[in-house]
Design an enzyme around this catalytic site. Structure first.
Site, PDB file in Angstrom:
ATOM      1  N   ASN A 213     -46.256 -30.051 -73.910  1.00 59.79           N
ATOM      2  CA  ASN A 213     -47.247 -30.927 -74.554  1.00 59.79           C
ATOM      3  C   ASN A 213     -48.673 -30.451 -74.279  1.00 59.79           C
ATOM      4  O   ASN A 213     -49.532 -30.522 -75.158  1.00 59.79           O
ATOM      5  CB  ASN A 213     -47.057 -32.380 -74.099  1.00 59.79           C
ATOM      6  CG  ASN A 213     -46.038 -33.101 -74.983  1.00 59.79           C
ATOM      7  OD1 ASN A 213     -45.472 -32.504 -75.877  1.00 59.79           O
ATOM      8  ND2 ASN A 213     -45.811 -34.371 -74.720  1.00 59.79           N
ATOM      9  N   GLY A 258     -59.057 -30.934 -86.952  1.00 58.56           N
ATOM     10  CA  GLY A 258     -59.156 -32.293 -87.496  1.00 58.56           C
ATOM     11  C   GLY A 258     -60.100 -33.136 -86.677  1.00 58.56           C
ATOM     12  O   GLY A 258     -61.067 -32.625 -86.090  1.00 58.56           O
ATOM     13  N   CYS A 265     -48.472 -39.773 -76.610  1.00 57.11           N
ATOM     14  CA  CYS A 265     -48.006 -38.713 -75.700  1.00 57.11           C
ATOM     15  C   CYS A 265     -49.101 -37.755 -75.227  1.00 57.11           C
ATOM     16  O   CYS A 265     -49.365 -37.674 -74.034  1.00 57.11           O
ATOM     17  CB  CYS A 265     -46.871 -37.935 -76.353  1.00 57.11           C
ATOM     18  SG  CYS A 265     -45.379 -38.932 -76.434  1.00 57.11           S
ATOM     19  N   ARG A 332     -51.258 -46.014 -81.637  1.00 55.67           N
ATOM     20  CA  ARG A 332     -51.669 -45.826 -80.237  1.00 55.67           C
ATOM     21  C   ARG A 332     -52.562 -44.578 -80.117  1.00 55.67           C
ATOM     22  O   ARG A 332     -52.191 -43.505 -80.570  1.00 55.67           O
ATOM     23  CB  ARG A 332     -50.429 -45.703 -79.332  1.00 55.67           C
ATOM     24  CG  ARG A 332     -49.669 -47.028 -79.237  1.00 55.67           C
ATOM     25  CD  ARG A 332     -48.443 -46.921 -78.353  1.00 55.67           C
ATOM     26  NE  ARG A 332     -47.364 -46.175 -78.978  1.00 55.67           N
ATOM     27  CZ  ARG A 332     -46.181 -45.953 -78.402  1.00 55.67           C
ATOM     28  NH1 ARG A 332     -45.933 -46.398 -77.192  1.00 55.67           N
ATOM     29  NH2 ARG A 332     -45.243 -45.269 -79.041  1.00 55.67           N
TER      30      ARG A 332
HETATM   31  C1  UDX Z   1     -41.607 -43.689 -73.768  1.00 55.65           C
HETATM   32  C2  UDX Z   1     -42.545 -43.152 -72.653  1.00 55.65           C
HETATM   33  O1  UDX Z   1     -43.711 -43.903 -72.596  1.00 55.65           O
HETATM   34  C3  UDX Z   1     -42.959 -41.767 -72.848  1.00 55.65           C
HETATM   35  O2  UDX Z   1     -43.547 -41.280 -71.687  1.00 55.65           O
HETATM   36  C4  UDX Z   1     -41.856 -40.878 -73.137  1.00 55.65           C
HETATM   37  O3  UDX Z   1     -42.345 -39.632 -73.521  1.00 55.65           O
HETATM   38  C5  UDX Z   1     -40.964 -41.472 -74.154  1.00 55.65           C
HETATM   39  O4  UDX Z   1     -40.592 -42.807 -73.848  1.00 55.65           O
HETATM   40  P1  UDX Z   1     -41.928 -44.784 -76.174  1.00 55.65           P
HETATM   41  O5  UDX Z   1     -40.487 -44.735 -76.513  1.00 55.65           O
HETATM   42  O6  UDX Z   1     -42.919 -44.451 -77.244  1.00 55.65           O
HETATM   43  O7  UDX Z   1     -42.303 -43.783 -74.967  1.00 55.65           O
HETATM   44  O8  UDX Z   1     -42.256 -46.187 -75.478  1.00 55.65           O
HETATM   45  P2  UDX Z   1     -42.151 -47.652 -76.076  1.00 55.65           P
HETATM   46  O9  UDX Z   1     -42.066 -47.604 -77.565  1.00 55.65           O
HETATM   47  O10 UDX Z   1     -43.211 -48.437 -75.411  1.00 55.65           O
HETATM   48  O11 UDX Z   1     -40.707 -48.142 -75.589  1.00 55.65           O
HETATM   49  C6  UDX Z   1     -40.364 -48.527 -74.327  1.00 55.65           C
HETATM   50  C7  UDX Z   1     -39.322 -49.652 -74.437  1.00 55.65           C
HETATM   51  O12 UDX Z   1     -38.819 -49.963 -73.146  1.00 55.65           O
HETATM   52  C8  UDX Z   1     -39.867 -50.956 -75.018  1.00 55.65           C
HETATM   53  O13 UDX Z   1     -39.074 -51.366 -76.088  1.00 55.65           O
HETATM   54  C9  UDX Z   1     -39.817 -51.935 -73.852  1.00 55.65           C
HETATM   55  O14 UDX Z   1     -39.560 -53.264 -74.262  1.00 55.65           O
HETATM   56  C10 UDX Z   1     -38.680 -51.357 -73.027  1.00 55.65           C
HETATM   57  N1  UDX Z   1     -38.723 -51.714 -71.583  1.00 55.65           N
HETATM   58  C11 UDX Z   1     -39.835 -51.445 -70.843  1.00 55.65           C
HETATM   59  C12 UDX Z   1     -37.604 -52.264 -70.998  1.00 55.65           C
HETATM   60  O15 UDX Z   1     -36.597 -52.505 -71.653  1.00 55.65           O
HETATM   61  N2  UDX Z   1     -37.643 -52.540 -69.658  1.00 55.65           N
HETATM   62  C13 UDX Z   1     -38.738 -52.313 -68.889  1.00 55.65           C
HETATM   63  O16 UDX Z   1     -38.724 -52.600 -67.683  1.00 55.65           O
HETATM   64  C14 UDX Z   1     -39.878 -51.736 -69.507  1.00 55.65           C
HETATM   65  C1  UDX Z   2     -45.774 -34.972 -79.450  1.00 57.28           C
HETATM   66  C2  UDX Z   2     -44.979 -33.652 -79.332  1.00 57.28           C
HETATM   67  O1  UDX Z   2     -45.204 -32.864 -80.515  1.00 57.28           O
HETATM   68  C3  UDX Z   2     -43.500 -33.937 -79.144  1.00 57.28           C
HETATM   69  O2  UDX Z   2     -42.786 -32.717 -78.963  1.00 57.28           O
HETATM   70  C4  UDX Z   2     -43.343 -34.830 -77.921  1.00 57.28           C
HETATM   71  O3  UDX Z   2     -41.976 -35.152 -77.712  1.00 57.28           O
HETATM   72  C5  UDX Z   2     -44.171 -36.091 -78.052  1.00 57.28           C
HETATM   73  O4  UDX Z   2     -45.537 -35.757 -78.287  1.00 57.28           O
HETATM   74  P1  UDX Z   2     -46.215 -36.798 -81.365  1.00 57.28           P
HETATM   75  O5  UDX Z   2     -47.295 -37.281 -80.458  1.00 57.28           O
HETATM   76  O6  UDX Z   2     -45.221 -37.768 -81.911  1.00 57.28           O
HETATM   77  O7  UDX Z   2     -45.349 -35.652 -80.626  1.00 57.28           O
HETATM   78  O8  UDX Z   2     -46.892 -36.082 -82.638  1.00 57.28           O
HETATM   79  P2  UDX Z   2     -47.491 -34.640 -82.941  1.00 57.28           P
HETATM   80  O9  UDX Z   2     -46.964 -34.201 -84.259  1.00 57.28           O
HETATM   81  O10 UDX Z   2     -47.339 -33.710 -81.823  1.00 57.28           O
HETATM   82  O11 UDX Z   2     -49.060 -34.961 -83.146  1.00 57.28           O
HETATM   83  C6  UDX Z   2     -49.881 -35.379 -82.080  1.00 57.28           C
HETATM   84  C7  UDX Z   2     -51.325 -35.438 -82.521  1.00 57.28           C
HETATM   85  O12 UDX Z   2     -51.841 -34.133 -82.736  1.00 57.28           O
HETATM   86  C8  UDX Z   2     -51.583 -36.212 -83.814  1.00 57.28           C
HETATM   87  O13 UDX Z   2     -52.725 -37.026 -83.667  1.00 57.28           O
HETATM   88  C9  UDX Z   2     -51.840 -35.133 -84.840  1.00 57.28           C
HETATM   89  O14 UDX Z   2     -52.672 -35.554 -85.887  1.00 57.28           O
HETATM   90  C10 UDX Z   2     -52.517 -34.077 -83.987  1.00 57.28           C
HETATM   91  N1  UDX Z   2     -52.396 -32.700 -84.528  1.00 57.28           N
HETATM   92  C11 UDX Z   2     -51.181 -32.104 -84.594  1.00 57.28           C
HETATM   93  C12 UDX Z   2     -53.544 -32.023 -84.914  1.00 57.28           C
HETATM   94  O15 UDX Z   2     -54.673 -32.550 -84.851  1.00 57.28           O
HETATM   95  N2  UDX Z   2     -53.409 -30.731 -85.378  1.00 57.28           N
HETATM   96  C13 UDX Z   2     -52.217 -30.104 -85.457  1.00 57.28           C
HETATM   97  O16 UDX Z   2     -52.169 -28.925 -85.860  1.00 57.28           O
HETATM   98  C14 UDX Z   2     -51.053 -30.815 -85.058  1.00 57.28           C
END
Ligand code: UDX
Ligand code: UDX
Length: 434
Positions: A213, A258, A265, A332
């Protein structure tokens, strides 16, 4: 195999649904009652292309179920994936309180059957060690288990595809028995896709995720630096970056300049990786620069708007795109929010539209108007600002847009339009690095 997913958010829901699709028996656990109610009706709480169809299919086949009963799921499962969120603390450290909480709950439910506990959430190096210690501390039974790291690389907007057609599968494991279990989990995917499997140590796996990342974010900041150079020197960033990317050692993906990267993430993972460097007493200036350039990308964009429109107070501005990237409803850390907040401070009257993210945006961005299509946003606007590159915006009828606008000015924060074509229609056009 019988699998449990703890935490059914973007990552947990996609992972659980795809593992069911591969033939496993999956129970997805979440402690959010509102979310669970939807999940039990096979409704996806998030917009993610292809996900809901797979949920329906696998729920009907009986391979995918949803529950809040973590103890039952742990007792019944051979492999338990921790997918809860790991948000950033104010100082940048990853907040691991949910991971710890889940580890404790697993410990209390664990029985004498051998279990593999998998860290799927993105966590700093050495977290698996802590999870292991926590389980041992709170275990009632004499626990037989291993903790492994199995990072996900899915991107929002293409999460299902990324999971079912991965570039690689990374399994961080220090024990042979756990390795066999993890390979059995992924065997159907390996057979289907021939995806390369990297079996590494637990600590290496944890670092692969933060490393990947941070590198991707570095590529984006590099592209933004080149874009700024092009703007000042009079070159075209798209021409420059396309040619740079044709070098196979560099590659042309993730080189789009951009208004900065956002999402749940990159900003969080970079901050957490910087903390790891600090703890290990390693210089972090490369990563500092990535963050700084990213912030500048948003600031420069706003300055460009302020410079061109001069007095913003009372001016009608149209915003197209609120999500942090296209094909998701996730806002987010969306750069669009930062742009809107700054323009709001200048007194601009803002009307915004996004194909999927408006409901989420309304909870966070107040004091602006929302409307239901891009043409309504253009009406009487003194400038149109593109913050997210949705396909819908690329297909807009610009002649119609121009007629609707008060003054035809476009700030294209994602370079979706060809400057020559837009200028030929008598728009004043500002792209990024062009
Ligand atoms: C999460 C992590 O934040 C990130 O670091 C990792 O890369 C991928 O997993 P994400 O799936 O986007 O990211 O998080 P989120 O959509 O907030 O989902 C977490 C879920 O866990 C929520 O649905 C929340 O209700 C649940 N949760 C959280 C539990 O069930 N128990 C807990 O104690 C805390
Ligand atoms: C990222 C990683 O790509 C993925 O592998 C990991 O598991 C989670 O984090 P995500 O955050 O869902 O995924 O989206 P991504 O497509 O990576 O874009 C992240 C941000 O970078 C966005 O705001 C996007 O607009 C920006 N971006 C991406 C650019 O500004 N330029 C680019 O060329 C590519």
């Amino acid at each position: 195999m019988k699998l449990a997913i703890i935490g059914t958010g973007y990552v947990g829901l996609t992972t659980g649904t795809c593992l069911a699709e591969l033939g496993h028996q999956v129970t997805c656990i979440d402690n959010d009652p509102e979310k669970l109610e939807k999940l039990k009706k096979s409704e996806s709480p998030i917009f993610e292309p292809g996900l809901e169809e797979l949920m329906v299919k696998n729920t009907q086949s009986g391979r995918l179920t949803f529950s809040d009963q973590i103890a039952t799921a742990v007792k019944d499962s051979e492999v338990i994936f921790i997918c809860v969120n790991t948000p950033p603390k104010n100082d940048g450290h990853a907040d691991l309180k949910y991971v710890e909480q889940v580890a404790r709950e697993i410990a209390q439910a664990i029985n004498s059957d051998y279990k593999v506990i998998v860290d799927k959430s993105t966590v700093p190096v050495k977290t698996a060690e802590k999870v292991r210690e926590t389980i041992l501390r709170y275990s009632v039974d004499e626990a037989k288990f291993d903790v492994v790291s199995n990072p996900e690389f899915l991107r929002e907007g293409s999460a299902v595809k990324d999971t079912l057609e991965p570039d690689r599968i990374v399994i961080g494991v220090d024990d042979d028995k756990a390795k066999k279990k993890m390979l059995a989990v992924y065997q159907p995917l390996i057979d289907k896709t021939q995806a390369p499997v990297k079996i590494v140590s637990v600590k290496s796996a944890e670092l692969i995720k933060h490393g990947a990342n941070t590198f991707l974010a570095t590529k984006i900041s590099f592209a933004n630096l080149i874009a700024k150079t092009c703007e000042e020197a009079g070159a075209d960033a798209l021409e420059v970056l396309e040619a740079i990317g044709l070098d196979t050692r560099i590659g042309n993906q993730f080189l789009n300049p951009g208004i900065g990267f956002g999402g749940s993430c990159f900003p969080k993972d970079i901050a957490a990786y910087k903390k790891t460097l600090e703890v290990l007493d390693i210089d972090s200036s490369l990563v500092d620069a990535v963050e700084k350039i990213n912030q500048q990308a948003t600031d420069d964009f706003v300055h460009k708007i302020e410079k061109e429109l001069w007095v913003l107070d009372g001016k009608q501005i149209g915003i197209l795109g609120l999500s942090f990237k296209p094909n998701t409803d996730d806002i987010r850390n969306s750069p669009a929010i930062k742009v809107i907040e700054k323009l709001k401070k200048d007194g601009a009257k803002i009307r915004a539209y996004d194909p999927e993210a408006m409901e989420n945006a309304k909870k966070v961005i107040t004091g602006i108007e929302y409307d239901t299509d891009p043409y309504k946003i253009a009406k009487k606007a003194e400038a149109l600002i593109i913050c997210t590159e949705w396909d819908e915006f690329k297909k807009l009828d610009l002649t119609k847009i121009k007629e609707l606008m008060s003054t035809p000015v476009i700030f294209d924060g994602r370079n979706i339009f060809d400057p020559k074509k837009v200028k030929a229609l008598d728009f004043k056009y500002f792209g990024i690095g062009r």
